[in-house]
Design a protein around this motif. Structure first.
Motif, short mmCIF file in Angstrom:
data_model
loop_
_atom_site.label_atom_id
_atom_site.label_comp_id
_atom_site.label_asym_id
_atom_site.label_seq_id
_atom_site.Cartn_x
_atom_site.Cartn_y
_atom_site.Cartn_z
N SER A 135 2.70 4.31 4.47
CA SER A 135 1.78 3.76 3.49
C SER A 135 0.35 4.13 3.89
CB SER A 135 1.92 2.24 3.42
OG SER A 135 1.39 1.65 4.59
N HIS B 159 0.83 -1.21 0.00
CA HIS B 159 0.00 0.00 0.00
C HIS B 159 0.87 1.26 0.00
CE1 HIS B 159 -3.72 -2.28 0.79
NE2 HIS B 159 -2.91 -3.08 1.47
N THR C 94 -4.63 -4.41 -2.98
CA THR C 94 -3.72 -3.27 -3.15
C THR C 94 -4.51 -2.10 -3.72
OG1 THR C 94 -3.10 -4.00 -5.39
CG2 THR C 94 -1.70 -4.73 -3.56
#
Length: 368
Positions: free
Chosen positions: A224, A190, A268
């Motif tokens: 992230s 991510h 993702t």
């Protein structure tokens, strides 16, 4: 539709550990590790917990923000069967007490750690280093964990940490480094190159000078979307439980982090709000993979139930908290969403959403 992610990210901007403080804390524990080595106490130091996985958020207790609590694992180079928990804890503590520098920063002996306080390191905010003495766990216990279905690559870093209770000492099995690897492997899915480039631009010049490019910067300076989502959820949890006078019922950070990461481990490209929504939906539907038969399993020790000691009342309170978080995430009006962020996440932003430049301090407790 307004961009709720921008609003959520802004709410975290002054609650996250700054790059300057990140570097300062890492320099401090590296210096402590060198000092212990010089004193003949050979050990390996590692960040652990939120400090390791990049999900540190400014602590909130009794209606106020506090200095950061950062955990550091000190693994002494001793065999577990040739020492004991009292000696390991005491030797680390005695070295700290013998230092003119560190003894002045020593706060107290906690159950699992020695706490060193560093006051007003940056922008009048300080941090404490909770130094957790430990040794490598026995092969017998590691084999037991492997038999639960966890790969050896995760289990091999398991340690025995010291635990003080009623003036006695014992060992507790823990695997913060294995958990960190598990989480960061998911987190890196991510984190895109574009996100790294953008965050690199915002780093202080003294850090950018050390590293030639965004790719050479250690990943612990980046965040992230998963890390940011965990920070947002943890901050909401802290304020909810504090205002509800349910501080002792607050779900642990490892529990929350494991649930959030597990529900997006095979996905993702999600935004921060997407990840928060995925956690809320997965938790309410009880279909996150580590939620099994009324248990929530530790992903790096599937024999451990992270809510084993939770009473029915505590479980119900967690359900209520997640429901409040769900209501928050369902707000479609931008002004009301920003007002809720101001009241329930970060009172230093979005005062203008109330039509006033005055910061409105949250005073009402959460409804229960």
């Amino acid at each position: 539709m307004f961009n709720r992610d921008n609003a959520m990210l802004k709410s975290l901007s002054n609650l996250d550990l700054s790059p300057t403080m990140e570097k300062n804390a890492r320099d401090k524990y590296a210096a402590l590790a060198r000092y212990l080595d010089e004193k003949g106490l050979e050990s390996d130091f590692y960040p652990q917990g939120s400090f390791l996985i990049g999900t540190t958020i400014r602590p909130y207790r009794n209606g106020k923000n506090h200095d950061y609590d950062l955990d550091v694992l000190a693994i002494l180079k001793r065999k577990k069967d040739e020492t004991d928990a009292k000696s390991v804890k005491g030797d680390v503590g005695n070295c700290i007490k013998e230092s003119g520098i560190y003894s002045k920063k020593l706060s107290k002996e906690d159950r699992n750690c020695w706490t060193l306080k560093y006051a007003e390191v940056s922008d009048e905010v300080g941090f404490s280093l909770d130094v957790v003495p430990s040794v490598d766990e026995s092969i017998e216990i590691k084999n037991e964990i492997m038999s639960s279905g966890v790969n050896y690559s995760r289990v091999e870093k398991t340690v025995a940490i010291t635990d003080k209770e009623n003036n006695g000492y014992k060992w507790l099995t823990s695997n913060p480094l294995g958990f960190g690897e598990w989480f960061l492997e998911i987190s890196n899915k991510h984190l895109t190159p574009n996100m790294m480039t953008e965050q690199y631009r915002g780093l202080p010049d003294d850090i950018k000078i050390i590293f030639a490019s965004a790719k050479k910067i250690p990943t612990y300076y980046y965040r992230s979307n998963l890390q940011k989502a965990v920070q947002f959820i943890k901050r909401h949890r802290d304020i909810y439980y504090d205002r509800s006078n349910l501080r002792n019922d607050k779900p642990s950070s490892i529990l929350v982090t494991a649930l959030v990461a597990d529900c997006v481990k095979d996905i993702t490209g999600l935004s921060v709000s997407d990840i928060v929504d995925a956690f809320v939906i997965g938790f309410k539907n009880k279909n996150i993979s580590i939620m099994k038969e009324g248990k929530i399993l530790n992903p790096v020790d599937l024999s451990e139930n992270l809510i084993e000691r939770y009473t029915e009342s505590r479980r119900n309170n967690m359900d209520k908290w997640v429901s409040v978080l769900a209501d928050f995430m369902h707000i479609d009006d931008e002004r009301r969403f920003k007002q809720t962020i101001h009241n329930d996440i970060n009172t230093s932003i979005y005062a203008e959403a109330f039509g006033s430049s005055t910061i409105i301090k949250p005073t009402k407790p959460w409804k229960r």
